[in-house]
Write a protein that holds these residues in place. Structure first.
Motif, PDB file in Angstrom:
ATOM      1  N   HIS A 182       0.838  -1.199   0.000  1.00  0.00           N
ATOM      2  CA  HIS A 182       0.000   0.000   0.000  1.00  0.00           C
ATOM      3  C   HIS A 182       0.873   1.248   0.000  1.00  0.00           C
ATOM      4  N   ASP A 186      -4.847   5.969   3.549  1.00  0.00           N
ATOM      5  CA  ASP A 186      -6.291   5.984   3.306  1.00  0.00           C
ATOM      6  C   ASP A 186      -7.025   6.700   4.433  1.00  0.00           C
ATOM      7  N   HIS A 261     -13.566   6.335   0.238  1.00  0.00           N
ATOM      8  CA  HIS A 261     -12.413   6.780   1.017  1.00  0.00           C
ATOM      9  C   HIS A 261     -11.489   7.584   0.114  1.00  0.00           C
ATOM     10  N   HIS A 263      -7.692   7.888  -1.034  1.00  0.00           N
ATOM     11  CA  HIS A 263      -6.333   7.334  -1.032  1.00  0.00           C
ATOM     12  C   HIS A 263      -5.419   8.482  -1.432  1.00  0.00           C
TER      13      HIS A 263
END
Ligand SMILES: [Zn+2]
Length: 286
Positions: A182, A186, A261, A263
């Motif tokens: 990742h 987030d 959400h 990112h």
């Protein structure tokens, strides 16, 4: 890293006049973390009155150089796949090129294992795969964008108000299969929530991607770029100038997102780095 900075500071105190120290600006710097996904802060020597800013490269990528209390400082982004060990920068000062060695330490990021019942969501179709690969090349190009600027504001603010739900660097496995780690931060927000620029800059691109959905790239100059993904809408377009905190769009769940959400990614000399390193403790509580 701390040792290097400390020894240079001592040296510097003996070399520079107190007047120069008093007049030189203190840069808002990211927290130093010479690890994959982190930022190395490497002193390049004292700022002389008439000398130009040194030009620095890490591999093929030009590196951000800032002035901090009478010192030139290279602010180097380290990609998550940077091997631990010795690395070097190419430093060009008044026509002369030298090498500056530095060390990258290891960092183990946490793992996240996710089970998805519908395997068609994990295995891409041939056409989706082709699209994603083409877009990957576009994104790589945008990440490597370089615009020379007099100054770069590195004191970033959180671009949305919400609960952090995914931290940088987490190594993800979908149904036991490793996926790319990742490379962002987030923030859980409802659809339509305000997304603001983390610092002043120029909109580099607004695009629609298979994985990232509607995405805005903001170029802060000297290789610092921020990226806002899964947006519902954008209120800016490429070429627009934005100020810190200005609304640039609304959050959503476009692209491959399991819920609404934001990112948020931060790119430095082409490397995705931990956005939290750029936040002051005060802005984290936003
Ligand atoms: Zn994310």
């Amino acid at each position: 890293m701390k040792k290097v900075l400390a020894s240079v500071a001592v040296l510097c105190a003996g070399v520079l006049s107190p007047a120069l120290h008093a007049s030189s600006a203190q840069a808002a710097l990211p927290r130093a973390a010479a690890v994959p996904g982190g930022v190395a802060l490497l002193p390049l020597g004292a700022v002389a009155a008439d000398a130009e800013r040194p030009r620095v490269w890490f591999g093929e990528q030009q590196v951000l150089v800032t002035e901090d209390t009478g010192q030139w400082l290279a602010v180097v982004g380290l990609a998550l796949d940077t091997p631990a060990g010795e690395h070097e920068l190419r430093v060009q000062t008044s026509g002369e090129t030298r090498r500056l060695r530095f060390r990258v330490d290891t960092r183990e990021y946490p793992e996240q294992r996710i089970t998805i019942k519908d395997s068609s969501k994990v295995q891409l179709s041939a056409s989706d795969l082709a699209r994603a690969e083409a877009e990957f090349a576009t994104i790589q190009q945008l990440k490597r964008h370089w615009r020379e600027a007099t100054d770069t504001d590195m004191a970033l603010i959180l671009p949305a108000r919400g609960r952090p739900t995914g931290r940088f660097g987490v190594r993800r496995f979908f149904n036991g299969e490793p996926r790319s780690p990742h490379a962002g931060f987030d923030i859980a927000v409802p659809r339509g929530a305000t997304v603001s620029a983390d610092a002043a800059g120029r909109v580099l691109a607004v695009d629609e991607f298979f994985f990232n959905g509607k995405t805005i790239f903001v170029d802060h100059g000297n290789g610092l770029i921020s990226m806002y993904c899964h947006l519902d809408r954008s209120s800016v377009q490429a070429g627009d100038t934005v100020v810190k905190g200005q609304q640039i769009g609304e959050a959503g769940m476009s692209g491959r997102a399991t819920g609404p959400h934001l990112h948020w990614s931060v790119i430095l000399n082409g490397a995705m780095v931990d956005p939290e390193l750029f936040l002051s403790d005060r802005s984290k509580r936003r």
